[in-house]
Design a protein around this motif. Structure first.
Motif, PDB file in Angstrom:
ATOM      1  N   LEU A  80       0.654  -1.179  -0.010  1.00 50.97           N
ATOM      2  CA  LEU A  80      -0.066  -0.136  -0.065  1.00 50.97           C
ATOM      3  C   LEU A  80       0.762   1.333  -0.065  1.00 50.97           C
ATOM      4  O   LEU A  80       0.308   1.997  -0.632  1.00 50.97           O
ATOM      5  N   GLY A  81       1.925   1.075   0.697  1.00 49.34           N
ATOM      6  CA  GLY A  81       2.889   2.339   0.532  1.00 49.34           C
ATOM      7  C   GLY A  81       3.427   2.513  -0.617  1.00 49.34           C
ATOM      8  O   GLY A  81       3.572   3.773  -1.273  1.00 49.34           O
ATOM      9  N   ALA A  82       3.903   1.424  -1.406  1.00 49.49           N
ATOM     10  CA  ALA A  82       4.290   1.671  -3.126  1.00 49.49           C
ATOM     11  C   ALA A  82       2.874   2.249  -3.944  1.00 49.49           C
ATOM     12  O   ALA A  82       3.188   2.997  -4.531  1.00 49.49           O
ATOM     13  N   ILE A  83       1.769   1.717  -3.520  1.00 54.97           N
ATOM     14  CA  ILE A  83       0.742   2.080  -4.367  1.00 54.97           C
ATOM     15  C   ILE A  83       0.536   3.585  -4.141  1.00 54.97           C
ATOM     16  O   ILE A  83       0.255   4.344  -4.907  1.00 54.97           O
ATOM     17  N   ALA A  84       0.712   3.962  -2.923  1.00 53.27           N
ATOM     18  CA  ALA A  84       0.214   5.457  -2.456  1.00 53.27           C
ATOM     19  C   ALA A  84       1.384   6.377  -3.246  1.00 53.27           C
ATOM     20  O   ALA A  84       0.869   7.361  -3.758  1.00 53.27           O
ATOM     21  N   LEU A  85       2.756   5.825  -3.390  1.00 55.64           N
ATOM     22  CA  LEU A  85       3.460   6.595  -3.983  1.00 55.64           C
ATOM     23  C   LEU A  85       3.532   6.624  -5.580  1.00 55.64           C
ATOM     24  O   LEU A  85       3.477   7.578  -6.291  1.00 55.64           O
ATOM     25  N   TRP A  86       3.005   5.659  -6.032  1.00 62.21           N
ATOM     26  CA  TRP A  86       2.413   5.519  -7.525  1.00 62.21           C
ATOM     27  C   TRP A  86       1.491   6.041  -7.933  1.00 62.21           C
ATOM     28  O   TRP A  86       1.406   6.561  -9.014  1.00 62.21           O
ATOM     29  N   ALA A  87       0.553   6.614  -7.031  1.00 61.68           N
ATOM     30  CA  ALA A  87      -0.761   7.141  -7.160  1.00 61.68           C
ATOM     31  C   ALA A  87      -0.277   8.737  -7.554  1.00 61.68           C
ATOM     32  O   ALA A  87      -1.141   9.428  -8.361  1.00 61.68           O
ATOM     33  N   SER A  88       0.747   9.388  -7.094  1.00 62.08           N
ATOM     34  CA  SER A  88       1.294  10.659  -7.429  1.00 62.08           C
ATOM     35  C   SER A  88       1.919  10.680  -8.929  1.00 62.08           C
ATOM     36  O   SER A  88       2.124  11.788  -9.463  1.00 62.08           O
ATOM     37  N   LEU A  89       2.194   9.438  -9.557  1.00 59.22           N
ATOM     38  CA  LEU A  89       2.829   9.483 -10.867  1.00 59.22           C
ATOM     39  C   LEU A  89       2.149  10.376 -11.871  1.00 59.22           C
ATOM     40  O   LEU A  89       2.793  11.260 -12.488  1.00 59.22           O
ATOM     41  N   ALA A  90       0.974  10.300 -12.076  1.00 59.40           N
ATOM     42  CA  ALA A  90       0.081  10.939 -13.075  1.00 59.40           C
ATOM     43  C   ALA A  90       0.008  12.461 -12.906  1.00 59.40           C
ATOM     44  O   ALA A  90       0.383  13.267 -13.519  1.00 59.40           O
ATOM     45  N   ALA A  91       0.010  12.909 -11.536  1.00 62.07           N
ATOM     46  CA  ALA A  91      -0.143  14.392 -11.113  1.00 62.07           C
ATOM     47  C   ALA A  91       1.268  14.915 -11.279  1.00 62.07           C
ATOM     48  O   ALA A  91       1.356  16.035 -11.944  1.00 62.07           O
ATOM     49  N   LEU A  92       2.327  14.175 -11.027  1.00 63.42           N
ATOM     50  CA  LEU A  92       3.617  14.818 -11.406  1.00 63.42           C
ATOM     51  C   LEU A  92       3.898  14.819 -12.802  1.00 63.42           C
ATOM     52  O   LEU A  92       4.643  15.749 -13.328  1.00 63.42           O
ATOM     53  N   GLY A  93       3.560  13.699 -13.470  1.00 56.56           N
ATOM     54  CA  GLY A  93       3.860  13.720 -14.968  1.00 56.56           C
ATOM     55  C   GLY A  93       3.255  14.806 -15.704  1.00 56.56           C
ATOM     56  O   GLY A  93       3.578  15.404 -16.877  1.00 56.56           O
ATOM     57  N   VAL A  94       1.922  15.064 -15.246  1.00 54.18           N
ATOM     58  CA  VAL A  94       1.232  16.297 -16.002  1.00 54.18           C
ATOM     59  C   VAL A  94       2.033  17.765 -15.892  1.00 54.18           C
ATOM     60  O   VAL A  94       2.221  18.309 -16.850  1.00 54.18           O
ATOM     61  N   SER A  95       2.840  17.777 -14.648  1.00 48.41           N
ATOM     62  CA  SER A  95       3.819  18.914 -14.460  1.00 48.41           C
ATOM     63  C   SER A  95       5.013  18.962 -15.363  1.00 48.41           C
ATOM     64  O   SER A  95       5.640  19.908 -15.294  1.00 48.41           O
ATOM     65  N   LEU A  96       5.356  17.721 -15.778  1.00 49.43           N
ATOM     66  CA  LEU A  96       6.529  17.505 -16.246  1.00 49.43           C
ATOM     67  C   LEU A  96       6.369  17.042 -18.028  1.00 49.43           C
ATOM     68  O   LEU A  96       7.256  16.416 -18.537  1.00 49.43           O
ATOM     69  N   THR A  97       5.146  17.342 -18.573  1.00 47.82           N
ATOM     70  CA  THR A  97       4.999  16.824 -19.974  1.00 47.82           C
ATOM     71  C   THR A  97       5.957  17.149 -20.898  1.00 47.82           C
ATOM     72  O   THR A  97       6.122  16.782 -21.931  1.00 47.82           O
ATOM     73  N   HIS A  98       6.541  18.613 -20.680  1.00 47.85           N
ATOM     74  CA  HIS A  98       7.574  19.087 -21.386  1.00 47.85           C
ATOM     75  C   HIS A  98       8.864  18.236 -21.499  1.00 47.85           C
ATOM     76  O   HIS A  98       9.815  18.868 -22.399  1.00 47.85           O
ATOM     77  N   VAL A  99       9.108  17.599 -20.399  1.00 51.64           N
ATOM     78  CA  VAL A  99      10.410  16.877 -20.295  1.00 51.64           C
ATOM     79  C   VAL A  99      10.491  15.636 -21.074  1.00 51.64           C
ATOM     80  O   VAL A  99       9.532  14.781 -20.960  1.00 51.64           O
ATOM     81  N   PRO A 100      11.452  15.200 -22.078  1.00 51.19           N
ATOM     82  CA  PRO A 100      11.325  14.131 -22.958  1.00 51.19           C
ATOM     83  C   PRO A 100      11.196  12.822 -22.060  1.00 51.19           C
ATOM     84  O   PRO A 100      12.035  12.893 -20.788  1.00 51.19           O
ATOM     85  N   PRO A 101      10.401  11.920 -22.267  1.00 51.01           N
ATOM     86  CA  PRO A 101      10.006  10.704 -21.276  1.00 51.01           C
ATOM     87  C   PRO A 101      11.265  10.113 -20.838  1.00 51.01           C
ATOM     88  O   PRO A 101      11.551   9.523 -19.716  1.00 51.01           O
ATOM     89  N   PHE A 102      12.310   9.796 -21.629  1.00 49.65           N
ATOM     90  CA  PHE A 102      13.494   8.956 -21.391  1.00 49.65           C
ATOM     91  C   PHE A 102      14.382   9.730 -20.326  1.00 49.65           C
ATOM     92  O   PHE A 102      15.062   9.390 -19.725  1.00 49.65           O
ATOM     93  N   LEU A 103      14.408  11.246 -20.882  1.00 51.49           N
ATOM     94  CA  LEU A 103      15.393  12.035 -19.904  1.00 51.49           C
ATOM     95  C   LEU A 103      14.600  12.019 -18.459  1.00 51.49           C
ATOM     96  O   LEU A 103      15.222  12.106 -17.465  1.00 51.49           O
ATOM     97  N   LEU A 104      13.212  12.243 -18.439  1.00 47.81           N
ATOM     98  CA  LEU A 104      12.410  12.311 -17.154  1.00 47.81           C
ATOM     99  C   LEU A 104      12.946  10.901 -16.392  1.00 47.81           C
ATOM    100  O   LEU A 104      13.228  10.834 -15.262  1.00 47.81           O
ATOM    101  N   THR A 105      12.470   9.744 -17.126  1.00 49.76           N
ATOM    102  CA  THR A 105      12.969   8.362 -16.281  1.00 49.76           C
ATOM    103  C   THR A 105      14.207   8.490 -15.891  1.00 49.76           C
ATOM    104  O   THR A 105      14.487   7.665 -14.889  1.00 49.76           O
ATOM    105  N   GLY A 106      15.143   8.581 -16.680  1.00 51.01           N
ATOM    106  CA  GLY A 106      16.576   8.363 -16.233  1.00 51.01           C
ATOM    107  C   GLY A 106      17.204   9.088 -15.293  1.00 51.01           C
ATOM    108  O   GLY A 106      17.544   8.825 -14.359  1.00 51.01           O
ATOM    109  N   ILE A 107      16.665  10.416 -15.142  1.00 54.57           N
ATOM    110  CA  ILE A 107      17.107  11.311 -14.161  1.00 54.57           C
ATOM    111  C   ILE A 107      16.403  10.852 -12.847  1.00 54.57           C
ATOM    112  O   ILE A 107      16.941  10.648 -11.782  1.00 54.57           O
TER     113      ILE A 107
END
Length: 277
Positions: A8-35
């Motif tokens: 449930l702790g992992a799930i709670a953290l994964w739940a924030s992924l979409a919200a954070l991703g919306v704020s970082l849509t201008h960052v190329p996905p592989f650069l985002l994932t790598g960093i």
């Protein structure tokens, strides 16, 4: 119970992924994932500096870690580029169902009982409703659905196979993330345009790395080491529901009847899965 709390702790953290991703849509996905993956490996560094042997894992264990963290994200990003996002995400969330269904095939002594299967299907139905919401699904066939399906299969099999390789400390997840992050940055250099990141981008990337692309992986590993993968797989359907709900809250949208229905279905599936033995 302890394993479910880690999950449930992992799930709670994964739940924030979409919200954070919306704020970082201008960052190329592989650069985002790598960093983010490299930042996510940092919590393991102090332990490794004190005891370097914690990162001395067999090559096949390291290969499994890279298979899970790098190959999963690589295929998911390919899918999102070549298939409608909602539909690709829906296919990707077959991974909890795969964990439940594949458990008897991968793990000796684990049996799949009817309540587990029914709970997994009910959970997938709830996840589908949460993901699709009011969207009208595209009827077009896109080859991008294949990498989305492969990504789901990879995350499920990675999760199960961590119980088949020689035991390794959870801090080794940091090594998996570090190597996967470097590979993601290589993909960025080869496949994506260069960009300049602002201070706000680095702050969000740090939160992303320490949360859904870092801390969540450590918690997930602890859950899998201690718990029943069938129950953990069913619980995982909370992820798309919580992610959608958080995204709606952040964007100021009101909660719809579909979210309420998805909540009832997923909670029902979790209860059914917990009661199954």
């Amino acid at each position: 119970m302890q394993a479910n709390l880690y999950a449930l702790g992992a799930i709670a953290l994964w739940a924030s992924l979409a919200a954070l991703g919306v704020s970082l849509t201008h960052v190329p996905p592989f650069l985002l994932t790598g960093i983010a993956l490299i930042i996510g490996s940092i919590p393991a560094w102090p332990f490794v500096l004190r005891a370097p042997t914690q990162w001395r894992v067999p090559l096949r264990t390291l290969a499994l870690g890279v298979y899970g963290l790098f190959a999963y994200h690589f295929l998911l990003f390919i899918a999102l580029r070549h298939a409608p996002a909602v539909e690709a995400n829906l296919v990707n969330y077959l991974w909890p169902l795969f964990i439940v269904v594949l458990s008897p095939w991968v793990l000796p002594g684990v049996r799949l009982r009817l309540p587990h299967l029914l709970a997994a299907l009910l959970g997938f139905g709830g996840a589908a409703i949460a993901i699709v919401g009011g969207h009208e699904l595209s009827g077009t066939l896109a080859w991008g659905y294949l990498p989305a399906l492969a990504a789901a299969f990879i995350w499920a099999t990675y999760s199960l196979l961590t119980k088949r390789v020689p035991a390794f400390p959870t801090t080794a997840i940091g090594l998996f993330g570090l190597v996967s992050g470097v590979l993601s940055l290589l993909c960025h250099a080869l496949l994506e345009p260069a960009v300049t990141l602002q201070a706000r981008d680095w702050l969000l990337l740090a939160v992303l790395g320490l949360g859904p692309l870092g801390g969540a992986f450590f918690l997930w590993d602890k859950a899998l080491k201690l718990g029943d993968p069938r129950q953990i797989g069913i619980l995982s359907y909370i992820t798309p529901l919580a992610s959608t709900a958080l995204l709606m809250a952040v964007s100021g949208r009101s909660f719809s009847a579909s979210i309420v229905l998805a909540t009832v279905m997923i909670i029902g599936a979790a209860v059914m899965g917990m009661r199954a033995r």
